[in-house]
Design a protein around this motif. Structure first.
Motif, PDB file in Angstrom:
ATOM      1  N   TYR A 280      11.311   6.938  12.524  1.00 42.91           N
ATOM      2  CA  TYR A 280      11.111   6.047  11.600  1.00 42.91           C
ATOM      3  C   TYR A 280      10.990   4.931  12.763  1.00 42.91           C
ATOM      4  N   LEU A 281      10.083   4.200  12.341  1.00 38.78           N
ATOM      5  CA  LEU A 281      10.263   2.483  13.040  1.00 38.78           C
ATOM      6  C   LEU A 281       9.289   1.942  12.095  1.00 38.78           C
ATOM      7  N   ASP A 282      10.474   0.393  11.126  1.00 37.92           N
ATOM      8  CA  ASP A 282       9.197  -0.416  11.154  1.00 37.92           C
ATOM      9  C   ASP A 282       8.859  -1.298  11.942  1.00 37.92           C
ATOM     10  N   THR A 283       8.423  -1.339  12.198  1.00 37.88           N
ATOM     11  CA  THR A 283       8.013  -3.045  13.017  1.00 37.88           C
ATOM     12  C   THR A 283       7.896  -3.954  12.517  1.00 37.88           C
TER      13      THR A 283
ATOM     14  N   VAL B 230       7.728   8.552  13.458  1.00 37.71           N
ATOM     15  CA  VAL B 230       6.504   7.825  12.305  1.00 37.71           C
ATOM     16  C   VAL B 230       7.038   6.260  12.502  1.00 37.71           C
ATOM     17  N   VAL B 231       5.095   5.852  12.847  1.00 38.74           N
ATOM     18  CA  VAL B 231       5.705   4.188  12.803  1.00 38.74           C
ATOM     19  C   VAL B 231       4.205   3.478  12.324  1.00 38.74           C
ATOM     20  N   GLU B 232       5.142   2.368  11.097  1.00 46.60           N
ATOM     21  CA  GLU B 232       4.422   1.319   9.978  1.00 46.60           C
ATOM     22  C   GLU B 232       4.246   0.102  10.253  1.00 46.60           C
TER      23      GLU B 232
ATOM     24  N   SER C 170       1.003  -1.408  -0.059  1.00 40.93           N
ATOM     25  CA  SER C 170       0.205  -0.124   0.099  1.00 40.93           C
ATOM     26  C   SER C 170       0.170   1.337  -0.167  1.00 40.93           C
ATOM     27  N   GLY C 171       2.265   0.655  -0.054  1.00 41.13           N
ATOM     28  CA  GLY C 171       3.258   2.705   0.553  1.00 41.13           C
ATOM     29  C   GLY C 171       3.138   2.566   1.875  1.00 41.13           C
ATOM     30  N   LYS C 172       3.624   1.910   2.668  1.00 42.84           N
ATOM     31  CA  LYS C 172       3.667   2.312   4.063  1.00 42.84           C
ATOM     32  C   LYS C 172       4.835   2.296   3.987  1.00 42.84           C
ATOM     33  N   SER C 173       5.725   1.693   3.404  1.00 45.71           N
ATOM     34  CA  SER C 173       7.215   1.997   3.877  1.00 45.71           C
ATOM     35  C   SER C 173       7.502   3.563   3.408  1.00 45.71           C
ATOM     36  N   THR C 174       7.589   3.135   1.879  1.00 49.42           N
ATOM     37  CA  THR C 174       8.360   4.512   1.160  1.00 49.42           C
ATOM     38  C   THR C 174       7.616   5.704   1.970  1.00 49.42           C
TER      39      THR C 174
ATOM     40  N   GLY D  21       0.735   9.376  -6.515  1.00 51.49           N
ATOM     41  CA  GLY D  21       1.917   8.455  -6.391  1.00 51.49           C
ATOM     42  C   GLY D  21       2.599   9.168  -4.885  1.00 51.49           C
ATOM     43  N   ILE D  22       3.677   9.082  -4.524  1.00 54.44           N
ATOM     44  CA  ILE D  22       3.920   9.102  -3.033  1.00 54.44           C
ATOM     45  C   ILE D  22       4.339  10.747  -2.747  1.00 54.44           C
TER      46      ILE D  22
END
Length: 226
Positions: free
Chosen positions: A37-40, A132-134, A20-24, A208-209
């Protein structure tokens, strides 16, 4: 306010399915906000890597939880380039491989694993202050008091196309794998993937992002926390 929380606190929770585009979006938003930034998802993937390495049965929740409790997991929060290590081994590439991808939903469904990582994530959020946490359950479980809750989504076709382009994989096979993971993540008993009732929903299929990041920045500005 807690003493370890810097002035200008801003917590953004970004949830949604794979592709869905979460990381970018989350990384770019963190950079623009001067935030962490935290990528859980990377945390669950690292635990999955450790579980696979240990050789325990993925269906043995107790054994999986034991590995999760013993692994020495470290993850950075620098959006421009964070590192992930498990027992001192850099696993940034390994955790994105097909073996971990196939097993991560099963490991993430173990309640004891989720309890362990949710506690760790909450602690990291509190110490970061601006972050920002995803993930899958950030707005609903990990940070229900976030300043902005976002649920990103996209059509199944768009998600499969994006992920297959990233991994140089077959689109049909990728679509099938995403559907499998969606089913597992949304039906697990512990903290299933779900849209928080007060989350802002953005369909990124045709966006777009930069457009998504601009929209989220506008929402944060309106709330006085950008």
């Amino acid at each position: 306010m807690e003493e370890n929380v810097p002035a200008g606190r801003c917590v953004v929770a970004v949830d949604g399915p794979s592709g869905s585009g979460k990381s970018t979006v989350s990384r770019r938003l963190a950079v623009s906000l001067g935030a962490r930034y935290l990528d859980t998802g990377a945390m669950y993937r690292a635990i999955t890597w450790a579980v696979l390495r240990s050789g325990v049965d993925l269906t043995d929740a107790q054994a999986v939880a034991k590995v999760a409790g013993e692994v020495d997991l470290h993850i950075g929060t620098e959006p421009a380039g964070y590192g992930v290590t498990a027992d001192g081994i850099g696993v940034e590439e390994e955790i994105r491989g097909p073996e971990v991808t196939a097993a991560v939903s099963a490991v993430a469904a173990v309640p004891a694993v989720r309890a362990l990582l949710v506690a760790r994530q909450r602690d990291m959020i509190a110490k970061a202050g601006r972050i920002v946490v995803e993930g899958r359950d950030i707005a609903s479980v990990v940070a229900p008091d976030a300043d902005l809750k976002v649920y990103l989504t996209a059509s199944a076709a768009a998600r499969a196309a994006r992920r297959s382009a990233e991994n140089a994989s077959d689109v049909a096979a990728t679509a099938a794998d995403l559907a499998r993971r969606d089913q597992l993540d949304s039906t697990r008993k512990a903290d299933p993937l779900a849209q928080a009732s007060d989350a802002v929903v953005l369909d990124t299929t045709e966006l777009g992002i930069d457009e998504v990041v601009a929209r989220l920045t506008e929402l944060l500005t309106d709330r006085g926390v950008a």
